[in-house]
Design a protein around this motif. Structure first.
Motif, short mmCIF file in Angstrom:
data_model
loop_
_atom_site.label_atom_id
_atom_site.label_comp_id
_atom_site.label_asym_id
_atom_site.label_seq_id
_atom_site.Cartn_x
_atom_site.Cartn_y
_atom_site.Cartn_z
N ASN A 163 -6.73 -8.31 0.34
CA ASN A 163 -6.24 -8.71 0.02
C ASN A 163 -7.04 -10.24 -0.78
OD1 ASN A 163 -5.85 -9.79 -3.00
ND2 ASN A 163 -3.95 -8.77 -3.12
N TRP A 219 -9.04 -5.44 -3.81
CA TRP A 219 -8.47 -4.99 -2.54
C TRP A 219 -9.92 -4.69 -2.10
CZ3 TRP A 219 -3.80 -1.87 -1.34
CH2 TRP A 219 -2.48 -2.26 -2.19
N TRP A 220 -10.36 -4.85 -0.66
CA TRP A 220 -11.41 -4.40 0.22
C TRP A 220 -11.36 -3.73 1.18
CZ3 TRP A 220 -16.65 -4.72 -1.02
CH2 TRP A 220 -17.15 -5.42 -2.17
N GLN A 221 -11.77 -2.78 2.59
CA GLN A 221 -11.52 -2.05 3.09
C GLN A 221 -12.36 -2.35 4.46
OE1 GLN A 221 -9.70 1.69 3.78
NE2 GLN A 221 -11.51 2.23 5.33
N GLU A 239 -2.83 5.69 1.03
CA GLU A 239 -3.37 3.95 1.83
C GLU A 239 -3.89 4.18 3.09
OE1 GLU A 239 -3.70 2.18 -2.63
OE2 GLU A 239 -1.99 1.86 -1.11
N PRO A 251 1.08 -1.13 0.06
CA PRO A 251 -0.22 -0.15 0.38
C PRO A 251 0.47 0.97 -0.46
CG PRO A 251 0.19 -0.77 2.07
CD PRO A 251 0.22 -2.30 0.94
N ILE A 286 -5.75 4.70 6.58
CA ILE A 286 -6.24 3.89 7.61
C ILE A 286 -5.80 4.16 9.27
CG2 ILE A 286 -6.69 2.19 5.50
CD1 ILE A 286 -4.40 0.78 7.19
N ILE A 295 -6.78 -3.02 5.31
CA ILE A 295 -7.26 -3.80 3.90
C ILE A 295 -6.77 -5.35 3.53
CG2 ILE A 295 -6.49 -3.52 1.60
CD1 ILE A 295 -6.13 -0.22 3.04
N LEU A 302 -12.10 -1.10 -2.79
CA LEU A 302 -10.99 -0.25 -2.49
C LEU A 302 -11.09 0.33 -4.28
CD1 LEU A 302 -8.64 -0.45 0.06
CD2 LEU A 302 -10.74 0.78 -0.48
N ARG A 359 -5.56 -1.42 -8.14
CA ARG A 359 -6.16 -2.31 -6.55
C ARG A 359 -6.83 -3.12 -7.33
NH1 ARG A 359 -1.69 -1.66 -4.61
NH2 ARG A 359 -1.16 0.55 -3.72
#
Length: 225
Positions: free
Chosen positions: A83, A208-210, A68, A64, A72, A81, A200, A205
């Motif tokens: 993957n 990728w999830w947050q 980013e 990251p 956070i 975050i 995200l 990316r």
């Protein structure tokens, strides 16, 4: 599910389903989405599965960027975050590392299934929560995760006594888990949290999830789906 029942749900003949299973006939995108819906694949996974089938899904393994990480860390609640292709944490803020023992490089599925800290954190709700999350993630693990990573993950998780049930059976509720009661094993403080996740959109990316935990009000059920 038998071919005839699946065909009925998506509007295809059982013979067509059989031909698709044998790679004798291509499953077009429109029907693929219908099949995924009939098999109760979570909507947030459908796009990833379609992209993987078309060869458009690539794991972004880069670190990251500073923006980013600062984003956070600016949030006081636990944030990480993920993957989703690799099933690994890309980054986690200090609050997340402290409460959840999640940090960059950790497999989210191993953390859920095989990490003793997680069992203490989730307490009596551990099995319900983990069963639902593993069920929802199974299509990604089977169809998107690289072979070597999947084999290593399944080898580690298969050593856990509950794994066979978690992996092969449908939970009582297959819906996404939006809340949990957590007890910090270090301080023994207990608090209800609600969970939110968003994809995200930082090109490139891909996948990728947050995820974020937020202290919940008393109206939140201990495990709400």
């Amino acid at each position: 599910m038998e071919r005839g029942e699946l065909g009925r749900r998506v509007g295809l003949a059982a013979g067509t389903i059989k031909a698709i299973e044998r790679d004798e006939r291509r499953l077009v995108d429109d029907n693929l989405r219908k099949v995924l819906g009939a098999l109760e694949i979570q909507e947030n996974n459908v796009r990833l599965l379609v992209s993987a089938r078309e060869g458009r899904l690539r794991s972004d393994d880069s670190a990251p960027c500073d923006v980013e990480l600062r984003a956070i860390e600016a949030i006081t609640e636990p944030v990480f975050i993920l993957n989703t292709v690799m099933g690994r944490i890309v980054a986690a803020n200090r609050s997340c590392e402290s409460l959840m023992h999640l940090r960059a490089g950790v497999s989210i599925y191993e953390w859920l299934v095989a990490e003793p800290w997680t069992r203490q954190l989730l307490g009596q709700d551990w099995r319900t929560i983990v069963h639902g999350l593993i069920w929802g993630a199974a299509p990604l693990i089977e169809c998107v995760m690289p072979d070597g990573e999947r084999e290593r993950l399944l080898d580690v998780c298969s050593r856990v006594p509950e794994w066979e049930v978690l992996w092969t059976t449908r939970p009582a509720t297959a819906d996404f888990i939006y809340g949990a009661r957590m007890t910090d094993p270090g301080t023994e403080d207990t608090l209800d949290y609600s969970f939110t996740a968003a994809e995200l959109r930082f090109p490139p990316r891909v996948g990728w999830w947050q995820g974020q935990l937020t202290p919940a009000g008393p109206e939140l059920a201990r495990v709400s789906a």
